[in-house]
Structures are given as C-alpha cells and as structure tokens.
Write an enzyme that holds these catalytic residues in place. Structure first.
Site, PDB file in Angstrom:
ATOM      1  N   ASP A 100     -20.180   6.176  -4.428  1.00  0.00           N
ATOM      2  CA  ASP A 100     -19.221   6.295  -3.326  1.00  0.00           C
ATOM      3  C   ASP A 100     -19.499   7.502  -2.430  1.00  0.00           C
ATOM      4  O   ASP A 100     -18.869   7.633  -1.370  1.00  0.00           O
ATOM      5  CB  ASP A 100     -17.789   6.469  -3.875  1.00  0.00           C
ATOM      6  CG  ASP A 100     -17.260   5.213  -4.556  1.00  0.00           C
ATOM      7  OD1 ASP A 100     -17.796   4.119  -4.293  1.00  0.00           O
ATOM      8  OD2 ASP A 100     -16.309   5.330  -5.354  1.00  0.00           O
ATOM      9  N   LYS A 151     -10.688   7.481  -0.251  1.00  0.00           N
ATOM     10  CA  LYS A 151     -10.993   6.129   0.255  1.00  0.00           C
ATOM     11  C   LYS A 151     -10.122   5.101  -0.436  1.00  0.00           C
ATOM     12  O   LYS A 151      -9.614   5.312  -1.541  1.00  0.00           O
ATOM     13  CB  LYS A 151     -12.471   5.773   0.038  1.00  0.00           C
ATOM     14  CG  LYS A 151     -12.963   5.719  -1.417  1.00  0.00           C
ATOM     15  CD  LYS A 151     -12.753   4.389  -2.130  1.00  0.00           C
ATOM     16  CE  LYS A 151     -13.238   4.451  -3.587  1.00  0.00           C
ATOM     17  NZ  LYS A 151     -12.630   3.498  -4.479  1.00  0.00           N
TER      18      LYS A 151
END
Ligand code: ATP
Length: 315
Positions: free
Chosen positions: A145, A18
């Site tokens: 996350d 990401k």
C-alpha cells in the site's frame, strides 16, 4: 564564509489514510500474496512523521492512536527510512517522531502511510531529491500500500496493490468511519477469506465497470452502491459485530457501507456534509460503535508540511 546551502534541521510530512472503494481478491499466488484489483481513495485522516538528524537511529510514537504501535526498528516508518538510507549510501542516522491519528490495525493502512511519510521526509532531510519512480520503487519494497500513500487521490491498484494506475474520479466524498477498539490481523483475514472460499472457483480479479462509472459520475449514491470488498465476509466471520455496525450505519442513512481493507474499521459514505454529521451523531448515540471519525476524500498523498524558518548551515 562560503555560500550557504539551506539544509533543514527537521522535516515533517503529513500523510493520509486510505479506504478501498473496491477490493477484489484473486486466488493466492505461489509467493503467498493474493493478486488484487483495488480502487484506493486517500481520506483526510492524517498521521505526521517528523525526522531529525541524530547521533543514533531512534523512534518515538505519540498521538491518540499510538497504543500498540512499536517504537523500535520494526515500525514501518523506521524500516522505510533505513531502506532509503541503504539504497542511497546514506550513513546519517535520524530520529523519527510518528504522530498517529490513523486507527491501528484498522484496515486503513496507517503503518504503510507512516512508511510513505518517512520516505518523503528523509528524502528531503538528506537532500537526495529522488525522482518519483525511484521513491515508488523503494515504497513498493516496503509494502504493497505504500506507493499509493505517496501519491494519494483516487487510484487503481493491481499486482499486490502496488502497481498504480490513475482513475477518473469527480467530486468530493463524505465519509464516516466506525472504529473498533480491537484490531484485525491482515494475514488472518486473508487466511479466513481463503478458508471461506475453499472448494469454489476464484477468478483473477479485474475492476468492475460499475465502480469506474460511479467515480466518473461524482454521485455519492452511485458510489455507495458500487462499494465492495472481497475481504468483508472474512472480517465479519472473525468479528461478527462488524455486521451489526454495517446494518446500523445503513439504517441511519448512509448511502453505502463497506469494511475498510481487512477491517475492522467500517467506512460509510454519506450523501453530503450535513448527512455525514447526522450519521456520525446517530452512530455514536446508538452505542453501536466505539468511536467515529469523519473525513473527506480524495486527499493528497504524503506531503511536506512547510516550516516557518529553515536553518542555514555554512558549507
Ligand atoms: P493495512 O490496511 O495496510 O492492512 P492496517 O491499517 O490494518 O494495515 P496498520 O495500522 O498498518 O494496520 O498496523 C498493522 C500492524 O503493524 C500494527 O498492529 C503494528 O504492530 C504494526 N506497525 C508497524 N509500524 C506501524 C506504524 N507506523 N503504525 C501502525 N502500526 C504499525
């Protein structure tokens, strides 16, 4: 023989890295965590986690980015698998094989990605078929996350980053990531951020309208201008060469550049595929960066890689 249930002997899951398009950091909470308002985008740099039924729990780590990754119970993929087993009364050990392409300690959430992949892989191997919210709950317990790496795409994160909301995003974006040989410790970067901001008022974070407008437009230049990261100054303070890398990428034609998460990876946005190729070549040739990777976003979250032939076991 009775009916045969199809049980895979192993399951492989691919999971993206990401980048935070926007990372706004509030004042530290009492539990030590910082409240975040972030916009994540998953990008096409992938790790793979394969799980296989075994007599004992074990893990191996392979691939170009495997240096410095623990091959023991502290690996986030192993932690996630054990937590899933404990929460569902599973006693069947597995061997996990983690193939790493995502830079380690680079602010691209590689460890969290592997945790998300392990959850999806073990869920299938053990035949649990958990609902998405049930998997997300365990993911959030493993790390802030991890839920985003399950879903992928482009999404807004609040809380510690684990509370997700969809974002209306158009288009495909072309990224060039400047990697560093050295890593940065995420807690050290947050501590440096607090130190740099001490004595100044720090507000509760909320996503900027500029970012939402840019994503709705699908325009790379607008997104490039809206990129921001409250941890960037702290990462540069701990590793000043990051500032030079940012300058170089913008000089070589990037339409935007930002430190990825807690760094030290720098994410550059290019106007299109050709510009990304040119930027990657220029950055490499200049010697300003150790290594570059190109990727596009958004990418799908953790997903099972189909195997050619499932194994049937008699029941
Ligand atoms: P984030 O962006 O989530 O802050 P990061 O990308 O900066 O994380 P990671 O690559 O996730 O950092 O790794 C941070 C540390 O976690 C590593 O130095 C390593 O010791 C440990 N670790 C545990 N499991 C893993 C894993 N599967 N992959 C990478 N690192 C792992």
């Amino acid at each position: 023989m009775t009916s045969a249930a199809v049980t895979p002997s192993s399951v492989t899951v691919r999971v993206p890295a990401k980048v935070n398009l926007e990372l706004l950091v509030g004042p530290p909470r009492e539990d030590g965590y910082h409240p975040l308002a972030t916009v994540y985008q998953a990008v096409t740099l992938f790790d793979e986690v394969t799980v296989r039924t075994a007599a004992e729990w074990s893990i191996s780590v392979v691939g170009p980015q495997s240096v410095g990754v623990p091959a023991d119970d502290t690996n986030l993929a192993a932690r996630a698998a054990r937590r899933l087993a404990a929460a569902n009364g599973v006693v069947q050990p597995v061997h996990l094989r983690v193939r790493k392409e995502i830079p380690v300690a680079g602010g691209m959430a590689g460890g969290s990605a592997d945790a998300a992949a392990a959850l999806v892989a073990c869920d299938q191997l053990w035949g649990l078929s958990l609902s998405r919210p049930a998997l997300e709950k365990i993911a959030a317990d493993v790390g802030s996350d991890v839920p985003f790496l399950l879903s992928g795409g482009t999404a807004m994160g609040s809380g510690r980053g684990e509370v997700l909301a969809p974002v209306l995003a158009k288009g495909t974006y072309h990224w060039v990531f400047a990697l560093s040989e050295k890593g940065l410790s995420t807690p050290a970067v947050y501590a440096e951020c607090d130190r740099l901001r001490s004595g100044r008022p720090v507000h509760q974070p909320s996503p900027s309208p500029e970012m939402m407008t840019a994503l709705r437009s699908g325009n790379a230049r607008a997104l490039g201008e809206a990129l921001s990261n409250d941890l960037q100054a702290a990462a540069i303070s701990l590793m000043p060469e990051i500032g030079d890398v940012l300058d170089a990428g913008l000089e070589f034609g990037a339409v935007g550049g930002v430190v990825s998460g807690s760094g030290p990876t720098v994410a550059f946005l290019a106007e299109d595929h050709e510009s990304a190729l040119d930027l990657a070549v220029s950055l490499t040739a200049s010697g300003a960066v150790q290594d570059v990777r190109r990727a596009t976003g958004p990418a799908h979250g953790a997903h099972v890689v189909p195997t050619s032939r499932p194994v049937s076991w008699p029941t």
